[in-house]
Scaffold this motif. Sequence first.
Motif, mmCIF file in Angstrom:
data_model
loop_
_atom_site.group_PDB
_atom_site.id
_atom_site.type_symbol
_atom_site.label_atom_id
_atom_site.label_comp_id
_atom_site.label_asym_id
_atom_site.label_seq_id
_atom_site.Cartn_x
_atom_site.Cartn_y
_atom_site.Cartn_z
ATOM 1 N N TYR A 2 0.839 -1.205 0.000
ATOM 2 C CA TYR A 2 0.000 0.000 0.000
ATOM 3 C C TYR A 2 0.877 1.259 0.000
ATOM 4 O O TYR A 2 0.678 2.171 -0.812
ATOM 5 N N GLN A 56 4.969 5.727 -4.891
ATOM 6 C CA GLN A 56 5.295 5.734 -6.323
ATOM 7 C C GLN A 56 4.392 6.704 -7.071
ATOM 8 O O GLN A 56 4.816 7.376 -8.017
ATOM 9 N N LYS A 113 2.907 1.802 -3.272
ATOM 10 C CA LYS A 113 2.059 2.295 -4.368
ATOM 11 C C LYS A 113 1.812 3.798 -4.198
ATOM 12 O O LYS A 113 1.913 4.570 -5.157
ATOM 13 N N LYS A 114 1.505 4.194 -2.985
ATOM 14 C CA LYS A 114 1.220 5.617 -2.738
ATOM 15 C C LYS A 114 2.463 6.478 -2.967
ATOM 16 O O LYS A 114 2.382 7.566 -3.528
#
Length: 475
Positions: free
Chosen positions: A339, A345, A342-343
């Motif tokens: 999680y 990136q 992803k944030k």
Amino acid sequence: MAKKPRQPLFSVDDALNLSRREIIELHQSYLNTTLVSMFKLLDFDKKFVKAEGVFLWDEDGKRYIDFLAGYGSLNVGHNNPEILAAVDKVNSRPNILQASLGAMPAALAHNLAVISPAGLKHSFFCNSGTEAVEGGLKLARLVTGRHKVVSAVGAFHGKTLGSLSVSGREKYKKLFRPLLEGCYVVKFGDEAALDRALDNRDVAAFIVEPIQGEAGVIPPPPGYLKKAAEICKKYGTLFIVDEIQTGLGRTGDMFACDHEHVKPDIMLLSKSLGGGVVPIGAILTTAAHWKAAYGTFDKALLHTSTFGGNARACAAGIAAVNYIIDNGLTEQAKQKGAYLLKKLQALQADHPMIKEVRGRGLLIGLEFKEPFKGYVDKFTGGALNKLYHEYFASLVASQLVQKYGIVTAFTLNNPNVLRFEPPLTIEYEQLDILVTALDDICGRNKTPGRMLVRAGQTYARRAASRPKKTIKSAK
Ligand code: PLP
């Protein structure tokens, strides 16, 4: 009767009541003076008075989220009550008694053999990461009768002389030469280079972090560890995985080498094995290697440690391992890490100053781009130039701590990388707080945020100033 000291001595209660200013002065007088200046420069000098789980509190009651977590020593959080209770349970037992076979090390060694990659069975307990590395290197020499060691470029294995010899950053090594003979580095992730380095069949061990931590959080190319283990086997070289930072759930597997189902000859642990309460390190190896190295009367005591296997440290270790398993922290690290990655990136897409975000589980690094240097120099009149290479990511870290109550730090072998490795118990909401804070600090319009520029200017101003001294030194 012992002679009374010239100056009254502090008691623990006195120490608990020292003001922040007194603490700074005592550090200046009796500890690492330059570290005091560095902390001052970077605005890191808080007096933290309480720690629990993922949180720290300063003396004004302000709460902070700890994304540094003791460089990976706090997988189960600060002052975890289950670890403290376990240590309490042994407080009437002998803690240090070498003339007896202790129950706690026996149980911990059993537990580690159960959870470790197949084949690893015997443990030797020591007190720190670097000591585990030293023990691993000695074990490999005894088993193979060879002395050479190959390690990876950028590696970090600790700062005692043997560990330094196989570590990657010249800055930490050059003033201490000569180090161990016969140590060579190969590019991390390069199978062919490893094959070439071992093909003389004269290398005792290849030591590697399954995800390089201090190099800037660098996961290996898929399949590399498995291949490296095969190459080692082919040439009779022992394969040592240094799981000191990556182990015990941190990367979403119990051990990062489990990701590729690798079976190392030697595995090294420390940091979170002590549950964030007591220092401990461990060297694990197979029954055959143990026997070859220490399996006779005259060899059994070739490697020892006064404090190794003490009851409190091992009780903390037993509780830490059980806590990680009972609370599913490994799986939590996997989910929460995915999680956060992803944030972060997504954030990278908005901020050109972010070069890359990488990692696995809750071991994530965010690397800044070189062009950012230009902006900071412009706004600070070049005052940051000299310090830039060493302390750049610290500028961001100091903003995170001052403005957003987030504690983190750069990676030792790549100061351009900020690391995020919070306790595995962290909540999603706290991960979001980090992402929002970084978004703010990095600013908009392809230039660093005003906040960061101002921090750079303050940083430059402080570089010249020194704190005044009021406590009189004993010596
Ligand atoms: N090995 C690795 C992978 C580490 O990350 C560290 C410390 O950061 C060490 C070894 C050295 O551990 P210690 O600082 O306990 O000596």
